[in-house]
Design a protein around this motif. Structure first.
Motif, PDB file in Angstrom:
ATOM      1  N   MET A  25       0.843  -1.051  -0.123  1.00  0.00           N
ATOM      2  CA  MET A  25       0.094  -0.103  -0.047  1.00  0.00           C
ATOM      3  C   MET A  25       0.987   1.175  -0.066  1.00  0.00           C
ATOM      4  O   MET A  25       2.099   1.102   0.117  1.00  0.00           O
ATOM      5  N   THR A  26       0.318   2.510  -0.409  1.00  0.00           N
ATOM      6  CA  THR A  26       0.880   3.788  -0.395  1.00  0.00           C
ATOM      7  C   THR A  26       0.545   4.776   0.759  1.00  0.00           C
ATOM      8  O   THR A  26      -0.718   4.559   1.038  1.00  0.00           O
ATOM      9  N   VAL A  27       1.381   5.438   0.987  1.00  0.00           N
ATOM     10  CA  VAL A  27       0.931   6.503   1.864  1.00  0.00           C
ATOM     11  C   VAL A  27       1.601   7.879   1.308  1.00  0.00           C
ATOM     12  O   VAL A  27       2.608   7.578   0.958  1.00  0.00           O
ATOM     13  N   GLN A  28       0.838   8.965   1.401  1.00  0.00           N
ATOM     14  CA  GLN A  28       1.541  10.095   1.134  1.00  0.00           C
ATOM     15  C   GLN A  28       2.026  10.993   2.175  1.00  0.00           C
ATOM     16  O   GLN A  28       1.176  11.263   3.116  1.00  0.00           O
ATOM     17  N   TRP A  29       3.218  11.794   2.110  1.00  0.00           N
ATOM     18  CA  TRP A  29       3.856  12.587   2.784  1.00  0.00           C
ATOM     19  C   TRP A  29       3.434  13.878   2.334  1.00  0.00           C
ATOM     20  O   TRP A  29       3.510  14.266   0.979  1.00  0.00           O
ATOM     21  N   LYS A  30       2.895  14.852   3.316  1.00  0.00           N
ATOM     22  CA  LYS A  30       3.050  16.382   2.910  1.00  0.00           C
ATOM     23  C   LYS A  30       4.134  16.878   3.804  1.00  0.00           C
ATOM     24  O   LYS A  30       4.149  16.848   4.756  1.00  0.00           O
ATOM     25  N   LEU A  31       4.804  17.831   2.868  1.00  0.00           N
ATOM     26  CA  LEU A  31       5.972  18.459   3.554  1.00  0.00           C
ATOM     27  C   LEU A  31       6.119  20.022   3.205  1.00  0.00           C
ATOM     28  O   LEU A  31       5.554  20.426   2.640  1.00  0.00           O
ATOM     29  N   PHE A  32       6.085  20.494   4.539  1.00  0.00           N
ATOM     30  CA  PHE A  32       5.873  22.030   4.837  1.00  0.00           C
ATOM     31  C   PHE A  32       7.420  22.717   5.020  1.00  0.00           C
ATOM     32  O   PHE A  32       8.263  22.114   5.351  1.00  0.00           O
ATOM     33  N   VAL A  56       4.603   1.153   1.827  1.00  0.00           N
ATOM     34  CA  VAL A  56       4.650   0.576   3.067  1.00  0.00           C
ATOM     35  C   VAL A  56       3.907  -0.600   3.179  1.00  0.00           C
ATOM     36  O   VAL A  56       3.299  -0.861   2.061  1.00  0.00           O
ATOM     37  N   GLY A  57       4.164  -1.602   4.079  1.00  0.00           N
ATOM     38  CA  GLY A  57       3.585  -3.001   4.061  1.00  0.00           C
ATOM     39  C   GLY A  57       2.777  -2.919   5.042  1.00  0.00           C
ATOM     40  O   GLY A  57       2.289  -2.053   6.020  1.00  0.00           O
ATOM     41  N   ALA A  58       1.509  -4.199   5.092  1.00  0.00           N
ATOM     42  CA  ALA A  58       0.679  -4.182   6.179  1.00  0.00           C
ATOM     43  C   ALA A  58       1.337  -4.229   7.459  1.00  0.00           C
ATOM     44  O   ALA A  58       2.475  -4.929   7.656  1.00  0.00           O
ATOM     45  N   VAL A  67       4.728  15.475  13.577  1.00  0.00           N
ATOM     46  CA  VAL A  67       4.728  14.461  12.499  1.00  0.00           C
ATOM     47  C   VAL A  67       2.796  14.323  12.893  1.00  0.00           C
ATOM     48  O   VAL A  67       2.395  13.980  13.714  1.00  0.00           O
ATOM     49  N   LEU A  68       2.287  14.392  11.812  1.00  0.00           N
ATOM     50  CA  LEU A  68       0.613  14.140  11.949  1.00  0.00           C
ATOM     51  C   LEU A  68       0.111  13.158  10.875  1.00  0.00           C
ATOM     52  O   LEU A  68       0.938  12.864   9.832  1.00  0.00           O
ATOM     53  N   ARG A  69      -0.661  12.531  11.205  1.00  0.00           N
ATOM     54  CA  ARG A  69      -1.467  11.580  10.547  1.00  0.00           C
ATOM     55  C   ARG A  69      -2.777  11.730  10.478  1.00  0.00           C
ATOM     56  O   ARG A  69      -3.372  11.790  11.409  1.00  0.00           O
ATOM     57  N   LEU A 117      -0.093   2.292  10.362  1.00  0.00           N
ATOM     58  CA  LEU A 117      -0.647   2.791   9.220  1.00  0.00           C
ATOM     59  C   LEU A 117      -1.749   2.187   8.633  1.00  0.00           C
ATOM     60  O   LEU A 117      -1.880   0.779   8.794  1.00  0.00           O
ATOM     61  N   GLU A 118      -2.725   2.827   7.964  1.00  0.00           N
ATOM     62  CA  GLU A 118      -3.850   2.203   7.303  1.00  0.00           C
ATOM     63  C   GLU A 118      -3.624   2.699   5.749  1.00  0.00           C
ATOM     64  O   GLU A 118      -3.229   3.600   5.621  1.00  0.00           O
ATOM     65  N   ALA A 119      -4.560   1.859   4.855  1.00  0.00           N
ATOM     66  CA  ALA A 119      -4.290   2.404   3.565  1.00  0.00           C
ATOM     67  C   ALA A 119      -4.780   3.897   3.252  1.00  0.00           C
ATOM     68  O   ALA A 119      -5.781   4.276   4.225  1.00  0.00           O
ATOM     69  N   ASP A 120      -4.168   4.379   2.432  1.00  0.00           N
ATOM     70  CA  ASP A 120      -4.723   5.985   2.240  1.00  0.00           C
ATOM     71  C   ASP A 120      -4.469   6.908   3.200  1.00  0.00           C
ATOM     72  O   ASP A 120      -4.845   8.098   3.135  1.00  0.00           O
ATOM     73  N   ASP A 121      -3.657   6.640   4.410  1.00  0.00           N
ATOM     74  CA  ASP A 121      -3.395   7.695   5.230  1.00  0.00           C
ATOM     75  C   ASP A 121      -2.336   8.659   4.666  1.00  0.00           C
ATOM     76  O   ASP A 121      -1.713   8.706   3.732  1.00  0.00           O
TER      77      ASP A 121
END
Length: 94
Positions: free
Chosen positions: A1-8, A24-26, A61-63, A79-83
């Motif tokens: 699965m994938t997760v997206q990071w937003k960086l500021f 990332v993996g399960a 760090v935010l989720r 993590l969960e999918a689409d976090d």
């Protein structure tokens, strides 16, 4: 699965982009996703982690909008999918 990071702010500059998707993996955690984000990004790693490899105290760090350090299980938050994850440097203003 994938997760997206937003960086500021300067973190996005050091990463070369404001949005970075990592695989990332399960059962992986925020810490696992952070390691994937920092791979090959030494300038970002130096800004986010201290000399002992620990998250610098001023980095947030935010989720999905929640601060994982104060509202969840810290970097061990699973993590969960689409976090959507976010990294914020110290914020100041007046």
């Amino acid at each position: 699965m994938t997760v997206q990071w937003k960086l500021f702010a300067d973190l996005a500059e050091r990463a070369g982009d404001r949005h970075v998707t990592v695989d990332v993996g399960a059962g992986d955690t925020v810490e696992d996703a952070l390691e994937h984000l920092l791979e090959g990004r030494d300038e970002l790693r130096d800004r986010v982690l201290d000399d002992d490899g620990e998250l610098r105290s001023q980095i947030n760090v935010l989720r999905n909008g929640a601060n994982v350090l104060t509202e969840e299980e810290g970097l061990e938050t699973e993590l969960e999918a689409d976090d959507e994850l976010a990294l914020f440097p110290p914020v100041s203003g007046g």
